[in-house]
Design a protein around this motif. Sequence first.
Motif, PDB file in Angstrom:
ATOM      1  N   THR A 210       0.879  -1.271   0.026  1.00  0.00           N
ATOM      2  CA  THR A 210       0.224  -0.113   0.021  1.00  0.00           C
ATOM      3  C   THR A 210       0.991   1.273   0.020  1.00  0.00           C
ATOM      4  O   THR A 210       2.159   1.153   0.260  1.00  0.00           O
ATOM      5  N   LYS A 211       0.086   2.608  -0.228  1.00  0.00           N
ATOM      6  CA  LYS A 211       0.984   3.669  -0.169  1.00  0.00           C
ATOM      7  C   LYS A 211       1.628   3.867   1.281  1.00  0.00           C
ATOM      8  O   LYS A 211       2.305   4.472   1.396  1.00  0.00           O
ATOM      9  N   ALA A 212       0.568   3.578   2.157  1.00  0.00           N
ATOM     10  CA  ALA A 212       1.014   3.748   3.821  1.00  0.00           C
ATOM     11  C   ALA A 212       2.489   2.753   3.770  1.00  0.00           C
ATOM     12  O   ALA A 212       3.523   3.197   4.517  1.00  0.00           O
ATOM     13  N   ASP A 213       2.410   1.677   3.360  1.00  0.00           N
ATOM     14  CA  ASP A 213       3.581   0.930   3.530  1.00  0.00           C
ATOM     15  C   ASP A 213       4.986   1.627   2.937  1.00  0.00           C
ATOM     16  O   ASP A 213       6.027   1.630   3.318  1.00  0.00           O
ATOM     17  N   ALA A 214       4.738   2.151   1.498  1.00  0.00           N
ATOM     18  CA  ALA A 214       5.951   2.873   0.975  1.00  0.00           C
ATOM     19  C   ALA A 214       6.348   3.943   1.549  1.00  0.00           C
ATOM     20  O   ALA A 214       7.538   4.247   1.683  1.00  0.00           O
ATOM     21  N   ASN A 215       5.082   4.796   2.136  1.00  0.00           N
ATOM     22  CA  ASN A 215       5.485   5.915   3.042  1.00  0.00           C
ATOM     23  C   ASN A 215       6.382   5.563   4.154  1.00  0.00           C
ATOM     24  O   ASN A 215       7.542   6.417   4.403  1.00  0.00           O
ATOM     25  N   GLU A 216       6.043   4.501   4.894  1.00  0.00           N
ATOM     26  CA  GLU A 216       6.625   4.012   6.136  1.00  0.00           C
ATOM     27  C   GLU A 216       8.176   3.669   5.596  1.00  0.00           C
ATOM     28  O   GLU A 216       9.260   4.048   6.309  1.00  0.00           O
ATOM     29  N   PHE A 217       8.305   3.031   4.585  1.00  0.00           N
ATOM     30  CA  PHE A 217       9.421   2.281   4.168  1.00  0.00           C
ATOM     31  C   PHE A 217      10.624   3.537   3.808  1.00  0.00           C
ATOM     32  O   PHE A 217      11.637   3.822   4.112  1.00  0.00           O
ATOM     33  N   VAL A 218      10.018   4.932   3.039  1.00  0.00           N
ATOM     34  CA  VAL A 218      10.912   5.685   2.591  1.00  0.00           C
ATOM     35  C   VAL A 218      11.228   6.624   3.910  1.00  0.00           C
ATOM     36  O   VAL A 218      12.327   7.186   3.858  1.00  0.00           O
ATOM     37  N   LYS A 219      10.189   6.737   4.879  1.00  0.00           N
ATOM     38  CA  LYS A 219      10.513   7.435   6.135  1.00  0.00           C
ATOM     39  C   LYS A 219      11.669   6.745   6.947  1.00  0.00           C
ATOM     40  O   LYS A 219      12.660   7.489   7.206  1.00  0.00           O
ATOM     41  N   VAL A 220      11.693   5.469   7.059  1.00  0.00           N
ATOM     42  CA  VAL A 220      12.897   4.704   7.693  1.00  0.00           C
ATOM     43  C   VAL A 220      14.084   4.901   6.944  1.00  0.00           C
ATOM     44  O   VAL A 220      15.213   5.235   7.729  1.00  0.00           O
ATOM     45  N   ILE A 221      13.995   4.810   5.561  1.00  0.00           N
ATOM     46  CA  ILE A 221      15.200   4.921   5.000  1.00  0.00           C
ATOM     47  C   ILE A 221      15.989   6.263   5.139  1.00  0.00           C
ATOM     48  O   ILE A 221      17.200   6.526   4.936  1.00  0.00           O
TER      49      ILE A 221
END
Length: 368
Positions: A210-221
Amino acid sequence: MMKRRLRSHFVIFLTVFCLSVLYTLFFLTGKPVIFGLNILNRERTGAHSPLSLDAVDQRQDGVIEITGTTKDIDSKLREKLLNHTNSTFQDEFVLTRRNVRVGEKLPFTYSNTRPNSKKEVFYKLSKRFIKDDVPPNSPLSGKRYKRCSVVGNGGILSYSSCGKEIDQSDYVIRSNLPPLRPHAADAGWKTNLTTMNPSVADHRFNNLKTKADANEFVKVIGDYYGVLWMPCVGSPARIKLCFKAKHTLDRYGVRNPKTSIANPFHYLAIIDFWKSRNMTIFPTTGFYMTHLALTMCEETHLYGFWPFPYRVPDRVTDPWTNTMRNVKYHYFDKIGSNKAHSMNDEFAVLLQMHVMGLLKLHVRDCDV
């Protein structure tokens, strides 16, 4: 039945205790030859050290004698590594337009090294892949550093207070995207190169569905800097997810860390280098990255490398009580040990490298 079980537990405890005392005394005294390094080689490996360097001799009684200087041994190991891989590590550990071309077939490192693999599996490089995902040059080409730290994920880092010491290094390498902020005091926060297995996107970010998963991934990176090393061509089952993670970062405009795809040819060359020295189990990423540090750093320091479930604490307040300390597999989670690797064999090699002066293996708390 109960007595037999208690006896078995006692034997396991006594074995771990003796090993922990042995390694603790080794790091306290700095005199490993007293114990004889043959204890580090399993019977199946035969009489010779897995390093098999000309500057190291092994007597019939099993005690290894170092006959060359540290500089001699260091140069011999580098020479053997470079000759075996026919390249410089910094140039070849990632895919670049200098080492691959359109139409070339890349071997999947994990699938093609499994003992039960029936046929070789390859990934064919397309023109679009070369254009979009492969840079002209390696981000580390020609780089040299004074002091480097390779930070493993071993639970021995917990409560170690080694963060400040690690962050003082000129170059810091971390494995598999470990959480930084909650553990900065023990493991540091500085990053120059971080590896990320595709399984991380599965276990921690829900396959980026999901977009939420992608947003969380980018935030952690966003907590990491330098190079993000991704072994995409490891298994056919994970390659799409790995590229999805890379393209997610590209789509969000993430430029730091800069994503780089691991070169499977080079990884397999390192596996073959150690296979010829009796290490046949698939190596950990931390072990592989140690070789990168050895080729581009004047000093290589290892933290968080410890394969045992127990250790003797650095501070013994009451010698009459049980002072054995449990060690988690990872310092940042509760995951169990990974049977795909042979941590004991790798630790034996790293310990020998420590004895030879090729690197510094840190297994004590840093505020002692």
